[in-house]
Design a protein around this motif. Structure first.
Motif, PDB file in Angstrom:
ATOM      1  N   GLY A 282       0.785  -1.227   0.000  1.00  0.00           N
ATOM      2  CA  GLY A 282       0.000   0.000   0.000  1.00  0.00           C
ATOM      3  C   GLY A 282       0.820   1.281   0.000  1.00  0.00           C
ATOM      4  O   GLY A 282       0.252   2.368  -0.085  1.00  0.00           O
ATOM      5  N   ILE A 283       2.152   1.177   0.094  1.00  0.00           N
ATOM      6  CA  ILE A 283       2.999   2.371  -0.024  1.00  0.00           C
ATOM      7  C   ILE A 283       3.406   2.484  -1.488  1.00  0.00           C
ATOM      8  O   ILE A 283       4.164   1.657  -1.998  1.00  0.00           O
ATOM      9  CB  ILE A 283       4.242   2.281   0.879  1.00  0.00           C
ATOM     10  N   PRO A 284       2.912   3.489  -2.198  1.00  0.00           N
ATOM     11  CA  PRO A 284       3.143   3.546  -3.642  1.00  0.00           C
ATOM     12  C   PRO A 284       4.544   4.041  -4.016  1.00  0.00           C
ATOM     13  O   PRO A 284       5.154   4.826  -3.290  1.00  0.00           O
ATOM     14  CB  PRO A 284       2.084   4.532  -4.123  1.00  0.00           C
ATOM     15  N   VAL A 285       5.029   3.526  -5.127  1.00  0.00           N
ATOM     16  CA  VAL A 285       6.236   4.059  -5.768  1.00  0.00           C
ATOM     17  C   VAL A 285       5.764   4.716  -7.058  1.00  0.00           C
ATOM     18  O   VAL A 285       5.363   4.032  -8.011  1.00  0.00           O
ATOM     19  CB  VAL A 285       7.263   2.957  -6.058  1.00  0.00           C
ATOM     20  N   LEU A 286       5.765   6.045  -7.083  1.00  0.00           N
ATOM     21  CA  LEU A 286       5.248   6.804  -8.212  1.00  0.00           C
ATOM     22  C   LEU A 286       6.372   7.075  -9.198  1.00  0.00           C
ATOM     23  O   LEU A 286       7.445   7.543  -8.817  1.00  0.00           O
ATOM     24  CB  LEU A 286       4.645   8.117  -7.718  1.00  0.00           C
ATOM     25  N   THR A 287       6.140   6.770 -10.468  1.00  0.00           N
ATOM     26  CA  THR A 287       7.213   6.876 -11.456  1.00  0.00           C
ATOM     27  C   THR A 287       6.836   7.843 -12.566  1.00  0.00           C
ATOM     28  O   THR A 287       5.664   7.994 -12.927  1.00  0.00           O
ATOM     29  CB  THR A 287       7.514   5.501 -12.075  1.00  0.00           C
ATOM     30  N   TYR A 288       7.873   8.480 -13.099  1.00  0.00           N
ATOM     31  CA  TYR A 288       7.683   9.298 -14.300  1.00  0.00           C
ATOM     32  C   TYR A 288       8.932   9.158 -15.151  1.00  0.00           C
ATOM     33  O   TYR A 288      10.061   9.391 -14.685  1.00  0.00           O
ATOM     34  CB  TYR A 288       7.455  10.767 -13.968  1.00  0.00           C
ATOM     35  N   GLU A 289       8.737   8.759 -16.404  1.00  0.00           N
ATOM     36  CA  GLU A 289       9.830   8.699 -17.367  1.00  0.00           C
ATOM     37  C   GLU A 289       9.548   9.689 -18.484  1.00  0.00           C
ATOM     38  O   GLU A 289       8.490   9.644 -19.131  1.00  0.00           O
ATOM     39  CB  GLU A 289       9.984   7.290 -17.951  1.00  0.00           C
ATOM     40  N   ALA A 290      10.482  10.600 -18.690  1.00  0.00           N
ATOM     41  CA  ALA A 290      10.278  11.633 -19.706  1.00  0.00           C
ATOM     42  C   ALA A 290      10.327  11.026 -21.105  1.00  0.00           C
ATOM     43  O   ALA A 290      11.137  10.127 -21.369  1.00  0.00           O
ATOM     44  CB  ALA A 290      11.348  12.706 -19.576  1.00  0.00           C
ATOM     45  N   PRO A 291       9.449  11.481 -21.998  1.00  0.00           N
ATOM     46  CA  PRO A 291       9.502  11.017 -23.384  1.00  0.00           C
ATOM     47  C   PRO A 291      10.848  11.349 -24.022  1.00  0.00           C
ATOM     48  O   PRO A 291      11.563  12.259 -23.578  1.00  0.00           O
ATOM     49  CB  PRO A 291       8.362  11.795 -24.064  1.00  0.00           C
ATOM     50  N   GLN A 292      11.213  10.624 -25.056  1.00  0.00           N
ATOM     51  CA  GLN A 292      12.518  10.813 -25.692  1.00  0.00           C
ATOM     52  C   GLN A 292      12.725  12.238 -26.190  1.00  0.00           C
ATOM     53  O   GLN A 292      13.831  12.764 -26.149  1.00  0.00           O
ATOM     54  CB  GLN A 292      12.674   9.842 -26.870  1.00  0.00           C
ATOM     55  N   ASP A 293      11.663  12.866 -26.676  1.00  0.00           N
ATOM     56  CA  ASP A 293      11.806  14.212 -27.236  1.00  0.00           C
ATOM     57  C   ASP A 293      11.453  15.293 -26.219  1.00  0.00           C
ATOM     58  O   ASP A 293      11.164  16.429 -26.591  1.00  0.00           O
ATOM     59  CB  ASP A 293      10.927  14.363 -28.478  1.00  0.00           C
ATOM     60  N   PHE A 294      11.487  14.958 -24.925  1.00  0.00           N
ATOM     61  CA  PHE A 294      11.037  15.881 -23.883  1.00  0.00           C
ATOM     62  C   PHE A 294      11.816  17.191 -23.914  1.00  0.00           C
ATOM     63  O   PHE A 294      11.259  18.265 -23.682  1.00  0.00           O
ATOM     64  CB  PHE A 294      11.187  15.209 -22.513  1.00  0.00           C
ATOM     65  N   THR A 295      13.108  17.128 -24.192  1.00  0.00           N
ATOM     66  CA  THR A 295      13.920  18.354 -24.190  1.00  0.00           C
ATOM     67  C   THR A 295      13.578  19.263 -25.372  1.00  0.00           C
ATOM     68  O   THR A 295      13.956  20.441 -25.373  1.00  0.00           O
ATOM     69  CB  THR A 295      15.419  18.011 -24.243  1.00  0.00           C
ATOM     70  N   ARG A 302       6.705  21.572 -20.950  1.00  0.00           N
ATOM     71  CA  ARG A 302       7.343  20.734 -19.932  1.00  0.00           C
ATOM     72  C   ARG A 302       6.784  21.049 -18.541  1.00  0.00           C
ATOM     73  O   ARG A 302       6.485  20.151 -17.750  1.00  0.00           O
ATOM     74  CB  ARG A 302       8.861  20.940 -19.947  1.00  0.00           C
ATOM     75  N   GLU A 303       6.642  22.318 -18.237  1.00  0.00           N
ATOM     76  CA  GLU A 303       6.116  22.708 -16.924  1.00  0.00           C
ATOM     77  C   GLU A 303       4.681  22.227 -16.747  1.00  0.00           C
ATOM     78  O   GLU A 303       4.294  21.747 -15.673  1.00  0.00           O
ATOM     79  CB  GLU A 303       6.186  24.223 -16.766  1.00  0.00           C
ATOM     80  N   ALA A 304       3.879  22.336 -17.789  1.00  0.00           N
ATOM     81  CA  ALA A 304       2.485  21.905 -17.709  1.00  0.00           C
ATOM     82  C   ALA A 304       2.384  20.390 -17.509  1.00  0.00           C
ATOM     83  O   ALA A 304       1.570  19.899 -16.720  1.00  0.00           O
ATOM     84  CB  ALA A 304       1.737  22.316 -18.976  1.00  0.00           C
ATOM     85  N   GLU A 305       3.216  19.646 -18.221  1.00  0.00           N
ATOM     86  CA  GLU A 305       3.219  18.189 -18.090  1.00  0.00           C
ATOM     87  C   GLU A 305       3.539  17.771 -16.653  1.00  0.00           C
ATOM     88  O   GLU A 305       2.854  16.927 -16.064  1.00  0.00           O
ATOM     89  CB  GLU A 305       4.251  17.603 -19.056  1.00  0.00           C
ATOM     90  N   ILE A 306       4.569  18.373 -16.077  1.00  0.00           N
ATOM     91  CA  ILE A 306       4.990  17.987 -14.726  1.00  0.00           C
ATOM     92  C   ILE A 306       4.015  18.518 -13.682  1.00  0.00           C
ATOM     93  O   ILE A 306       3.761  17.865 -12.660  1.00  0.00           O
ATOM     94  CB  ILE A 306       6.427  18.467 -14.455  1.00  0.00           C
ATOM     95  N   LYS A 307       3.419  19.671 -13.951  1.00  0.00           N
ATOM     96  CA  LYS A 307       2.396  20.189 -13.031  1.00  0.00           C
ATOM     97  C   LYS A 307       1.220  19.216 -12.958  1.00  0.00           C
ATOM     98  O   LYS A 307       0.684  18.940 -11.874  1.00  0.00           O
ATOM     99  CB  LYS A 307       1.908  21.558 -13.507  1.00  0.00           C
ATOM    100  N   LEU A 361      12.175   9.041 -10.936  1.00  0.00           N
ATOM    101  CA  LEU A 361      12.172   9.841 -12.159  1.00  0.00           C
ATOM    102  C   LEU A 361      13.285   9.361 -13.078  1.00  0.00           C
ATOM    103  O   LEU A 361      14.418   9.169 -12.644  1.00  0.00           O
ATOM    104  CB  LEU A 361      12.378  11.314 -11.825  1.00  0.00           C
ATOM    105  N   ARG A 362      12.946   9.210 -14.365  1.00  0.00           N
ATOM    106  CA  ARG A 362      13.953   8.758 -15.325  1.00  0.00           C
ATOM    107  C   ARG A 362      14.053   9.741 -16.486  1.00  0.00           C
ATOM    108  O   ARG A 362      13.040  10.142 -17.067  1.00  0.00           O
ATOM    109  CB  ARG A 362      13.607   7.357 -15.850  1.00  0.00           C
ATOM    110  N   ASN A 363      15.292  10.119 -16.803  1.00  0.00           N
ATOM    111  CA  ASN A 363      15.593  10.986 -17.960  1.00  0.00           C
ATOM    112  C   ASN A 363      14.867  12.326 -17.897  1.00  0.00           C
ATOM    113  O   ASN A 363      14.539  12.907 -18.939  1.00  0.00           O
ATOM    114  CB  ASN A 363      15.249  10.268 -19.271  1.00  0.00           C
ATOM    115  N   LEU A 364      14.630  12.826 -16.698  1.00  0.00           N
ATOM    116  CA  LEU A 364      13.901  14.086 -16.553  1.00  0.00           C
ATOM    117  C   LEU A 364      14.881  15.244 -16.442  1.00  0.00           C
ATOM    118  O   LEU A 364      15.911  15.141 -15.764  1.00  0.00           O
ATOM    119  CB  LEU A 364      13.004  14.031 -15.314  1.00  0.00           C
ATOM    120  N   THR A 365      14.542  16.352 -17.085  1.00  0.00           N
ATOM    121  CA  THR A 365      15.411  17.529 -17.101  1.00  0.00           C
ATOM    122  C   THR A 365      15.636  18.078 -15.691  1.00  0.00           C
ATOM    123  O   THR A 365      14.841  17.858 -14.778  1.00  0.00           O
ATOM    124  CB  THR A 365      14.788  18.633 -17.968  1.00  0.00           C
ATOM    125  N   TYR A 366      16.734  18.819 -15.537  1.00  0.00           N
ATOM    126  CA  TYR A 366      17.063  19.419 -14.242  1.00  0.00           C
ATOM    127  C   TYR A 366      15.912  20.277 -13.723  1.00  0.00           C
ATOM    128  O   TYR A 366      15.501  20.171 -12.563  1.00  0.00           O
ATOM    129  CB  TYR A 366      18.319  20.292 -14.361  1.00  0.00           C
TER     130      TYR A 366
END
Length: 523
Positions: A282-295, A302-307, A361-366
């Protein structure tokens, strides 16, 4: 006047040390010897390489203390070695120091003590102060009725260390101090267990570690050359060290004798059973992997997606936290390849800890990692501190957090052997004591199993592995969890402030009209 205040030799307080790595031939003691003397902790331990001169420095400290008047903090000093030769050597060093310090002292005397119905010869030096330095046998009964500081030398090799220590600690009731000095003698030895418990916070000993490399960095071999009138060179020093190690019977022996690594100290650091006991469904591990073209997205996109990710995934978890508990925050950083892991942690009554959720978080911008970090910390109830991986590229996020919340709230950690040595035992202790709850995740379990003993220090095993999704990970959640536990030891309080509207372009609610307009416009 305190004894330490009038000490010669350039001894200084541990929190006011200069760079002692440079050898100064005019100094009598080396840097690590000075720090040992300057540490006035009631209980302290030196785990050391052979022949690094800690006992010699201890003799100087004993001389200064015994030759000082009672009004200025002087007292008797008792030395407990493991054999007669060590006792004589220590007392001879005391007599030498007394002469060097020009402290009024008598000659070395021999006295007889009754030890288990046997007459035991002891060595003693009396000072004009009325105090003495006396070498006793390792029989615990010899300390009964005594009063003064106690040094237990080569503690790892005392057959009755527990009893000797029990007798010595009784003297601390009246302000005496106890010092344990030794090379290691096996992982299961009481000496090693005391060090482990001290680093875990269960014991209050101050621990000094002096490996052969540590000592040489501060001039040990240069001092040897000085005393033997030999010209020093780095090549000669390297050859000397290599010879010491080569002459030792086995590599395991060499590590124990010269690098403070107790034998049989390898393998996984935290047993699998302890990890599984701490895991909770019941303790979740929340993940987000940025799309390849995220940069390539616009900043607004980018801000809207993460918001949206924060509002949809994080906010429900944050809403469940209560300000009845304090909280802390740990982080392990990666920009690409490995994961960045954010670990909020709740501090429950009786110092129990519970991770309410984790973020990977994977491959996410600074900037977007910073966005998520601020979102969590701004909403984390009563948080007392945060520990960030400030190594390499991780310095960006660590610095950003420190600038926003203050350096008292943020520990910018530079991961190194010393940090692992100090904090991994405290981390492990939470599992041993059943005082931590973490997500029931195979990836988290595998990450924790990557903490391995390497030359006596628990560190993340080299080399990358793969998670359940088949993608790369490298013990990332283990570091994040350890950072979170470290942060629970902090005692900060966040700076109260009110953000300007321009700094929060969508407000707290992504369902607001302003947010929806910007979000749609970004696409």
């Amino acid at each position: 006047m305190s004894v330490i205040a009038e000490r010669p030799l350039g001894a200084v307080a541990a929190d006011n040390l200069k760079d002692l790595a440079q050898f100064d031939s005019s100094e009598v003691l080396l840097g690590y010897q000075k720090r040992w003397i300057a540490d006035e902790s009631p209980l302290k331990i030196a785990e050391k390489s052979r022949r690094t001169g800690i006992t010699w420095a201890e003799a100087a400290d004993a001389t200064l203390c015994a030759s000082t008047s009672k009004s200025d903090g002087g007292c008797n000093h008792f030395y407990v070695g493991s054999n007669k030769e060590m006792a004589r050597e220590f007392i001879e060093a005391v007599a030498m120091w007394a002469k060097a310090f020009d402290r009024a002292a008598g000659d070395i005397q021999e006295e007889v003590l009754v030890d288990d119905d046997k007459d035991i010869l002891t060595f003693v030096v009396y000072f004009a102060s009325g105090f003495k330095v006396q070498a006793l046998s390792s029989n615990p009964s010899n300390l009964r009725g005594m009063q003064g500081n106690v040094t237990i030398d080569e503690a790892g090799f005392h057959e009755r260390l527990a009893e000797v220590l029990k007798a010595a600690l009784a003297l601390t009731m009246w302000g005496a101090r106890v010092r344990l000095i030794s090379t290691h003698n096996g992982v299961d030895n009481l000496f090693n267990q005391l060090i482990i418990d001290s680093r875990a916070g269960r014991k209050r000993y101050s621990v000094h570690t002096i490996t052969l490399d540590d000592a040489c960095k501060e001039g040990l071999y240069q001092r040897i050359c000085q005393m033997t009138r030999k010209q020093w060179s780095q090549a000669d020093e390297d050859e000397w060290k290599a010879g010491l190690l080569k002459d030792t019977a086995t590599e395991e022996d060499a590590l124990e004798e010269y690098y403070c690594v107790p034998k049989q100290g390898g393998g996984a650091y935290i047993p699998r059973g302890l990890i599984e006991r701490a895991q909770r469904k019941g303790i979740p591990v929340l993940t987000y992997e940025a799309p390849q073209d995220f940069t390539k997205w616009s900043q607004a996109q980018r801000e809207a997606e993460i918001k949206a990710f924060c509002y949809e995934q994080l906010q429900p978890q944050l809403d469940q936290l209560t300000d009845a508990n304090q909280h802390a925050f740990g982080e392990d950083f990666a920009r690409s390849g490995d994961l960045s892991v954010f670990v909020p942690i709740s501090i429950l009554p009786n110092t129990r800890l519970r991770v309410p959720f984790m973020v990977e978080l994977r491959n996410l911008t600074y900037d977007q990692q910073k966005q998520i970090m601020i979102y969590i910390l701004d909403r984390l109830p009563r948080w007392v501190g945060a520990a960030f991986d400030g190594t390499g590229n991780g310095g960006y996020l660590a610095e950003a957090a420190a600038l926003k919340y203050g350096e008292d709230m943020v520990d910018q950690v530079h991961l190194n052997i010393g940090w692992y040595r100090d904090w991994m035992p405290k981390f492990k202790a939470k599992f041993e004591d059943g005082d931590i709850e973490i997500p029931k995740s195979q990836d988290v379990l595998d990450d924790l199993r990557k903490i391995q003993m390497n030359k006596g220090v628990p560190q993340i095993e080299k080399g990358s592995g793969k998670g359940a999704d088949g993608k790369q990970r490298h013990g990332d959640s283990a570091v994040g969890l350890c950072m979170a536990v470290r942060a629970t030891y902090m005692e900060g309080a966040p700076i109260e402030y009110q953000a300007l509207p321009a700094n929060d372009r969508w407000g707290d609610n992504p369902e607001s009209d302003d947010y929806q307009d910007d979000f749609k416009g970004a696409w």
